[in-house]
Write a protein that holds these residues in place. Structure first.
Motif, PDB file in Angstrom:
ATOM      1  N   ARG A 147       0.744  -1.154   0.013  1.00  0.00           N
ATOM      2  CA  ARG A 147      -0.108  -0.113   0.008  1.00  0.00           C
ATOM      3  C   ARG A 147       0.642   1.341  -0.103  1.00  0.00           C
ATOM      4  O   ARG A 147       0.562   2.248   0.759  1.00  0.00           O
ATOM      5  N   TRP A 191      -5.971   0.198  -8.098  1.00  0.00           N
ATOM      6  CA  TRP A 191      -5.454   0.623  -6.773  1.00  0.00           C
ATOM      7  C   TRP A 191      -6.979   0.988  -6.392  1.00  0.00           C
ATOM      8  O   TRP A 191      -7.878   1.254  -6.771  1.00  0.00           O
ATOM      9  N   LYS A 192      -7.084   1.191  -4.943  1.00  0.00           N
ATOM     10  CA  LYS A 192      -8.125   1.523  -4.231  1.00  0.00           C
ATOM     11  C   LYS A 192      -7.629   2.091  -2.750  1.00  0.00           C
ATOM     12  O   LYS A 192      -6.737   1.567  -2.392  1.00  0.00           O
ATOM     13  N   SER A 193      -8.498   2.875  -2.029  1.00  0.00           N
ATOM     14  CA  SER A 193      -7.840   3.303  -0.853  1.00  0.00           C
ATOM     15  C   SER A 193      -8.308   2.071   0.146  1.00  0.00           C
ATOM     16  O   SER A 193      -9.139   1.193  -0.279  1.00  0.00           O
ATOM     17  N   GLY A 194      -7.781   2.098   1.469  1.00  0.00           N
ATOM     18  CA  GLY A 194      -8.282   1.290   2.174  1.00  0.00           C
ATOM     19  C   GLY A 194      -6.915   0.335   2.462  1.00  0.00           C
ATOM     20  O   GLY A 194      -5.701   0.467   1.889  1.00  0.00           O
ATOM     21  N   ALA A 195      -6.941  -0.845   3.442  1.00  0.00           N
ATOM     22  CA  ALA A 195      -5.926  -1.516   3.826  1.00  0.00           C
ATOM     23  C   ALA A 195      -5.928  -2.882   3.173  1.00  0.00           C
ATOM     24  O   ALA A 195      -5.092  -3.463   3.308  1.00  0.00           O
ATOM     25  N   GLU A 196      -6.940  -3.203   2.279  1.00  0.00           N
ATOM     26  CA  GLU A 196      -7.157  -4.315   1.698  1.00  0.00           C
ATOM     27  C   GLU A 196      -6.158  -4.309   0.424  1.00  0.00           C
ATOM     28  O   GLU A 196      -6.022  -3.499  -0.427  1.00  0.00           O
ATOM     29  N   ARG A 197      -5.421  -5.528   0.195  1.00  0.00           N
ATOM     30  CA  ARG A 197      -4.513  -5.543  -0.912  1.00  0.00           C
ATOM     31  C   ARG A 197      -5.424  -5.793  -2.548  1.00  0.00           C
ATOM     32  O   ARG A 197      -6.465  -6.477  -2.276  1.00  0.00           O
TER      33      ARG A 197
END
Length: 117
Positions: free
Chosen positions: A48, A83-89
């Motif tokens: 991230r 891609w995206k926000s947050g903690a998930e891969r």
């Protein structure tokens, strides 16, 4: 304006790397690449940390022909590598852009490019 797409060429399954040879060959064995040197740009980093964002910047830069005004294009967005926000891969393994960017002089000698941010 941006041609191509992100293609996964290596995946991780059961803690082992799996190479998708057909996908890799489909990118690197394109007819226009015959007899010219190829340079691969890779990005590695922490989880991230913005690797996909950086790759999208590079795609935009090369899609604009390495022009000094490549950031002036307000119409095209930074997309291609997921891609995206947050903690998930979002992505794992190794990904390549499907369109190969041919740059440099007509004699195709490999030269470095200085990207201006």
């Amino acid at each position: 304006l941006v041609d191509g797409c992100a293609v996964q060429i290596v995946d991780i399954k059961n803690n082992k790397l799996v190479l998708y040879e057909e996908k890799l060959a489909g990118i690197l064995m394109q007819a226009q690449l015959k007899d010219i040197p190829v340079m691969v740009v890779s990005v590695a980093g922490l989880f991230r940390a913005g690797k996909s964002f950086l790759l999208n910047l590079l795609v935009k830069y090369f899609s604009h022909g390495c022009s000094p005004n490549w950031m002036d294009d307000q119409e095209s967005t930074l997309n291609g590598f997921l891609w995206k926000s947050g903690a998930e891969r979002v992505t794992t393994g190794i990904w390549m852009w499907s369109k190969v960017f041919i740059t440099g002089p007509d004699d195709r000698k490999v030269r470095g490019h200085q990207m201006k941010l």
